[in-house]
Design a protein around this motif. Structure first.
Motif, mmCIF file in Angstrom:
data_model
loop_
_atom_site.group_PDB
_atom_site.id
_atom_site.type_symbol
_atom_site.label_atom_id
_atom_site.label_comp_id
_atom_site.label_asym_id
_atom_site.label_seq_id
_atom_site.Cartn_x
_atom_site.Cartn_y
_atom_site.Cartn_z
ATOM 1 N N ALA A 1 0.840 -1.208 0.000
ATOM 2 C CA ALA A 1 0.000 0.000 0.000
ATOM 3 C C ALA A 1 0.865 1.243 0.000
ATOM 4 N N ARG B 1 2.462 1.698 -3.442
ATOM 5 C CA ARG B 1 1.514 2.164 -4.453
ATOM 6 C C ARG B 1 0.968 3.549 -4.158
ATOM 7 N N ASP C 1 -1.556 3.851 -2.145
ATOM 8 C CA ASP C 1 -2.976 3.522 -2.237
ATOM 9 C C ASP C 1 -3.572 3.463 -0.827
ATOM 10 N N ARG D 1 -6.741 3.221 0.173
ATOM 11 C CA ARG D 1 -7.776 2.226 0.418
ATOM 12 C C ARG D 1 -7.152 0.856 0.693
ATOM 13 N N PHE D 2 -6.076 0.604 -0.019
ATOM 14 C CA PHE D 2 -5.383 -0.678 0.154
ATOM 15 C C PHE D 2 -4.762 -0.756 1.548
ATOM 16 N N LEU E 1 1.907 9.227 -2.712
ATOM 17 C CA LEU E 1 1.000 9.449 -3.842
ATOM 18 C C LEU E 1 1.328 10.777 -4.532
ATOM 19 N N TRP F 1 -9.366 7.383 -8.352
ATOM 20 C CA TRP F 1 -8.964 6.127 -8.992
ATOM 21 C C TRP F 1 -8.844 5.010 -7.956
ATOM 22 N N PHE F 2 -8.382 5.406 -6.768
ATOM 23 C CA PHE F 2 -8.257 4.425 -5.691
ATOM 24 C C PHE F 2 -9.569 4.284 -4.906
#
Lengths: 347, 379
Positions: free
Chosen positions: A247, A250, A252, A254-255, A287, A317-318
């Motif tokens: 995570a 990336r 990300d 949410r991950f 990010l 996007w996420f």
């Protein structure tokens, strides 16, 4: 029973041994009750067991205090260890029959006394760290870690004895536990120092110990922006961190939340959940850096300016729904906390 | 010396016998929640010959069951009449030396052990609940809140003491604890200056509640410094089901926003979702978060484009004039441009102390919370 009473009588009659009666009689009694426990499995004998041992040990500690040299230190360490293990077992038994488990707590206050005997000046002090580690184990098990403080203060402020002169085994255990405390207090530089110390002094053959240290060192390193190799996670079976690391890589969010939820119980139990939750800021930071790199590839002249809308879109996007206000809030926090250099303009 | 030892030895044997006859276990309630109704009397002592040895084990002390039928034991009532030690609410027709069984409420008095306590001095659970109802009803009286608060504060403390002495952990008792915690939260909110004893009392209550009530646990999450224990340590011990309960999830979400510094979500979520009690607990942190927001904007904002106060006051849900005052409290400069007031991004000077400022609380602009506050009457 008859055998035990005979022994008592013999000890008392023998002039040479009578001075040891206070120590030896309880030892026999303890052995007797231990045997009874195995035979009858009676709760009462078990309950009495630690009390008896306690009596025995108290007499021993009393003697030990009077001796000038530390010749019996090893025996004392054995006692410290035994009393903890016995108390743990007794508590397990007590809990299983619906009684209040309180023996470990008692063992804690007893070991505090032992610590008092050792913590002074002189050759006995070398054993203080061993008892400290036993105390840590008790306090961590009972969830009364605030009690560690006074012991730590005593170890760290007393300049009579150099920390490095303690046995390696104790130093490494001590650093592991105090490191864990620093993790809970979110004092990452100190936690990093202590846990790294423990790791470098840990035998490479003791994989279980290395794993225990890494379990806390990894969240600390992640918090200061250092990611571990996947190989390391796999080797020590710390796979619960795999997705957390991914995570971060990336960017990300949410991950990350998903990865935390997946092993939530485990992270909560080990006390690293709140530390991992705070990685959210690192995720935003990574990010935004990615956005910057992509922009730079497209147009190097304008790369240094990032529109809030672009970040909103990237988050979308996420599948993270955030408005411009919140993104502005996050960016201002990143700048304020020095995770990012720059400034923002409100239009 | 040797004789005493010998005796102990025999005791041990009898102990084993009595336990193997298993009469011991049959006297133990299996579920601690049913304790309240089971009286362990002297009969228990005859089964277990050395009951005295177990005095260190709280579960082995026979439970006291109160018999006092009044809110205040007769003896105490007479004594306090004699000493003219009656609170305003206890005086019959305003007479400082006269009270009645429907007015006098047992005062809190520190006791060291339950050994010397008479059953007639302790009120049973039903009487305690009636007493609590009576006390909390006093909140509706026209009397000054501070006066009512002090009275209820002391008398509920004595209720808790009676509950503890009887070792009551029934649902009824938990409900009573909850109502008392609510009283404390609300009075802490209404009397922010009533100081530390209240805060400590709240802590103690929380600690006692932790085993029992999901609701209250969620409140306690926002109380900082759980007796020197870090939150992480506390989380280790909380059962997982409770961590996943609705209230706890809300509390943890607010906590996350607070810890990350996400001032926008912290304030929005509080405004939109907090119950009134939750709001009461969160309120002291709102000032802190708002101050953080100001420092962030001041620190990271573009100097040539000052931040408009109107927008910031919307984000922080406060009146623009209040925001201006808060800026001044925090040692930050504001200015006026063509359209409205703006926050200037200037470096903080050394002379101003940023910590000084934000102790004053400015109202959260929220119709919903105002409505909830008005609706709150029953405890």
């Amino acid at each position: 029973m008859a055998g035990l009473q005979d022994a008592n009588r013999i000890i008392r009659q023998s002039e040479k041994c009578s001075q040891y009666a206070d120590i030896l009689v309880p030892v026999f009694r303890a052995l007797q009750s231990y045997r009874l426990r195995n035979l009858v499995e009676s709760y009462l004998a078990l309950k009495k067991l630690p009390t008896l041992l306690m009596e025995n040990y108290s007499a021993f500690i009393q003697e030990f205090r009077n001796w000038e040299s530390a010749w019996a230190l090893e025996a004392l360490c054995v006692i410290a260890y035994e009393i903890r293990i016995l108390a743990e077992r007794a508590d397990k038994e007590l809990a299983s029959i619906g009684k209040t488990p309180e023996k470990l707590k008692g063992a804690g206050s007893f070991l505090m006394k032992v610590f008092g005997v050792l913590a002074g000046k002189g050759p006995k002090r070398v054993g203080a760290l061993y008892v400290t580690c036993q105390l840590f184990k008790i306090y961590f098990k009972l969830g009364t870690v605030h009690l560690c403080r006074s012991v730590i203060r005593s170890i760290e402020t007393a300049r009579i004895f150099e920390f490095e002169e303690f046995p390696v085994r104790d130093k490494f255990t001590y650093m592991y536990y105090t490191g864990r405390l620093e993790v809970c207090n979110e004092n990452f530089p100190a936690a990093d120092h202590k846990l790294s110390y423990a790791l470098t002094h840990c035998s490479p053959l003791k994989e279980a110990n290395i794993r225990m240290i890494l379990k806390y060192l990894i969240p600390v390193k992640l918090s200061i922006g250092i990611l571990p190799w996947n190989l390391l996670l796999d080797k020590y079976n710390l796979t619960e961190y795999n997705n957390v690391v991914l995570a971060l890589k990336r960017g990300d969010l949410r991950f990350l939340r998903h990865a935390l939820e997946e092993h939530e119980d485990r992270f909560l139990r080990s006390g690293v959940y709140l530390v991992l939750e705070k990685l959210e800021l690192q995720v935003y930071q990574r990010l935004i850096k990615k956005i910057y790199i992509i922009q730079k590839q497209k147009d190097p002249n304008k790369a240094h300016q990032i529109k809030f809308e672009v970040i909103v879109k990237a988050l979308k996007w996420f599948e993270m729904d955030m408005d411009v206000d919140e993104v502005e809030c996050i960016v201002s926090i990143l700048i304020y906390k020095n995770l990012m250099k720059g400034y923002f303009a409100h239009e | 010396m040797a004789d005493r030892r010998g005796q102990r030895q025999r005791h041990m044997i009898t102990r084993n016998n009595s336990s193997s006859s298993s009469s011991f276990k049959s006297h133990r309630p299996s579920n601690p929640n049913t304790n309240a109704k089971i009286t362990r009397t002297n009969k228990f002592a005859t089964v277990n010959p050395d009951n005295n040895d177990n005095i260190d084990d709280p579960q082995d002390i026979p439970n006291l069951v109160g018999t006092c039928p009044f809110m205040c034991p007769v003896e105490e009532r007479a004594r306090r009449e004699r000493l003219r030690d009656l609170a305003v609410f206890e005086r019959l027709h305003g007479n400082p030396a006269k009270t009645s069984s429907t007015l006098a409420v047992k005062k809190f008095c520190r006791t060291i052990s339950t050994n010397n306590v008479q059953a007639s001095d302790v009120r049973p659970v039903t009487v305690l609940e009636d007493t609590l109802n009576y006390l909390l009803n006093l909140l509706k009286s026209d009397c000054h809140f501070e006066v009512v608060h002090d009275f209820i504060f002391d008398r509920t403390r004595s209720i808790r003491q009676d509950l503890t002495m009887q070792n009551v952990t029934s649902d009824q008792a938990i409900h009573m604890y909850e109502r008392m915690v609510k009283f404390h939260i609300i009075s802490h909110h209404r009397l922010p200056n009533c100081g530390s004893p209240n805060q400590i009392e709240l802590h103690i209550l929380f600690i006692r509640m932790k085993q029992n009530s999901i609701h209250i646990m969620c409140f306690s999450i926002s109380v900082p410094d759980n007796q020197g224990e870090s939150l992480s340590q506390w989380f280790r011990r909380v059962p997982f089901v409770i961590m996943k309960s609705k209230e706890m999830c809300f509390a943890r979400r607010i906590l996350r926003y607070f810890r990350l510094g996400n001032y926008k979500q912290f304030i929005y979520t509080t405004e939109a979702e907090a119950s009134y009690l939750q709001y009461c607990i969160i309120e002291p942190y709102i000032s802190e978060v708002r101050a953080l927001a100001l420092y962030c904007v001041n620190y990271g904002g573009y100097k040539l484009q000052p931040y408009p106060l109107t927008h910031l006051s919307n984000l922080l849900m406060m009146q623009e004039s209040d925001l201006e005052s808060l800026c001044i409290d925090c040692g930050l400069q504001t200015s006026t441009d063509g359209i409205g007031k703006v926050l200037l991004s200037t470096k903080l000077t050394d002379t101003c102390n940023p910590k000084r400022g934000y102790h004053k609380y400015y109202e959260l602009v929220s119709e919903r919370l105002e409505r909830l506050s008005a609706e709150l009457s029953e405890l």
